[in-house]
Design an enzyme around this catalytic site. Structure first.
Site, mmCIF file in Angstrom:
data_model
loop_
_atom_site.group_PDB
_atom_site.id
_atom_site.type_symbol
_atom_site.label_atom_id
_atom_site.label_comp_id
_atom_site.label_asym_id
_atom_site.label_seq_id
_atom_site.Cartn_x
_atom_site.Cartn_y
_atom_site.Cartn_z
ATOM 1 N N ASP A 10 -8.052 -10.439 3.018
ATOM 2 C CA ASP A 10 -8.786 -9.290 4.433
ATOM 3 C C ASP A 10 -8.807 -9.825 5.613
ATOM 4 O O ASP A 10 -9.936 -10.948 5.843
ATOM 5 C CB ASP A 10 -9.103 -7.834 3.806
ATOM 6 C CG ASP A 10 -8.648 -7.866 2.352
ATOM 7 O OD1 ASP A 10 -7.480 -7.447 2.045
ATOM 8 O OD2 ASP A 10 -9.342 -6.128 2.405
ATOM 9 N N ASP A 131 -3.455 5.236 -1.508
ATOM 10 C CA ASP A 131 -4.980 5.004 -1.851
ATOM 11 C C ASP A 131 -5.931 6.140 -1.535
ATOM 12 O O ASP A 131 -5.595 7.285 -0.860
ATOM 13 C CB ASP A 131 -5.643 4.853 -0.013
ATOM 14 C CG ASP A 131 -4.667 3.364 0.041
ATOM 15 O OD1 ASP A 131 -4.708 2.282 -1.143
ATOM 16 O OD2 ASP A 131 -4.343 2.816 1.621
#
Length: 241
Positions: A10, A131
Site C-alpha cells: 500500500d 469493502d
C-alpha cells in the site's frame, strides 16, 4: 486446492504503509514500496496487490511510482493494481502500465454503468473490491456508505463480474482474524471467484480460508501479518499449497 497469496504493498506519499481499519492518518511507514514488492517477489510471491492509497482517498496519486514497480517487476510477478480506479483514464493507465488485473472499488458503487462497460470489455482482468461493514458496503476510501452488499453483488453477477475482493473493514490491519462467515456468505451467493482480504494474522487463518476453496474462495491478500512478521511469506505459501 491451493490458495493464491497476494502480499500487499500500500503506497501513500511515496512510501509503503499499512493502515488500521482503512483509516487515513493511521499509517505505519514501511519504507520503499519498490523494495517491499521486490522482497515479496524474491520470497516466492506469484502475485502482488499494489494499492495507491492517495488515489483511493482523493489526496493525489502515486501513479509514476506504481508504474515503475510494474515495469521493473511485472515480468517476474503478476500485479493487481488497486486504489482510485474509477474512470477510463485511471483504468487505462493501470492496464497500460502492465497490471495483470485491476481492482475497482468505489467506482462500482458510484458509477454502475461504467463498471458494467469495463467488466464486459476486460472480463477477468477486472475485479471488484467489496469493502464491508456488516452487510453494508463502504465507499470512497471507506468514509461513506455504499448500499447493501448482496443487492450490489446480485447486480454485478448479472453483468458478468468474475472476481470479488472482499474486505471486512473492521478487521483490516487489526490482526484479529478474517471474517470467515462473511467470506462464506459471499461465496455461497455467487459463481465469481473470491479473494479474502483483511484480518489475517496467523497461519491457521489461511487454513480456515482454504476450507472455503470449494465455494470459490481461491486467493487471499496478506498485509499487516507479513510486515509485522507474524509469519514469513514462505511459511504462508507452504500452507497455501
Amino acid at each position: 486446492m491451493s490458495l493464491t497469496l497476494l502480499p500487499a504493498v500500500d503506497v501513500r506519499d511515496g512510501k509503503a504503509v499499512r493502515l488500521r481499519q482503512g483509516e487515513s492518518g493511521s499509517e505505519t511507514d514501511y519504507g520503499s514500496p519498490f523494495e517491499a514488492a521486490r522482497t515479496w517477489v524474491e520470497a516466492g510471491a506469484e502475485w502482488i496487490h499494489l494499492v495507491d492509497l492517495d488515489a483511493a482517498f482523493g489526496t493525489g496519486n502515486n501513479r509514476d511510482q506504481l508504474r515503475q514497480i510494474v515495469h521493473e517487476l511485472g515480468d517476474k510477478v503478476n500485479i493487481e493494481l488497486s486504489g482510485g480506479v474509477r474512470d477510463d483514464d485511471s483504468l487505462d493507465a493501470a492496464l497500460e502500465a502492465g497490471a495483470a488485473r485491476v481492482n475497482i472499488g468505489t467506482a462500482a458503487l458510484e458509477n454502475p454503468d461504467w463498471t458494467v462497460s469495463v467488466i464486459k470489455k476486460y472480463g477477468d482482468r477486472v475485479a471488484v473490491g467489496l469493502d464491508v461493514r456488516g452487510h453494508t458496503l463502504a465507499a470512497r476510501g471507506w468514509t461513506r456508505e455504499g448500499g447493501d452488499l448482496f443487492e450490489t453483488m446480485k447486480f454485478l453477477d448479472s453483468v458478468g463480474c468474475s472476481r470479488y475482493v472482499v474486505t471486512d473493514v473492521a478487521k483490516d490491519g487489526m490482526m484479529s482474524g478474517p471474517n470467515i462467515e462473511l467470506l462464506r456468505e459471499v461465496a455461497e451467493r455467487t459463481n465469481a471467484k473470491v479473494t479474502a482480504s483483511g484480518g489475517i494474522s496467523k497461519l491457521d487463518d489461511l487454513r480456515a480460508i482454504k476450507t472455503l476453496a470449494d465455494l470459490g474462495v481461491d486467493a487471499a491478500i496478506l498485509g499487516k501479518s507479513l510486515y509485522a512478521r507474524a509469519f514469513t511469506l514462505q511459511e504462508a505459501l507452504e500452507v497455501a499449497k
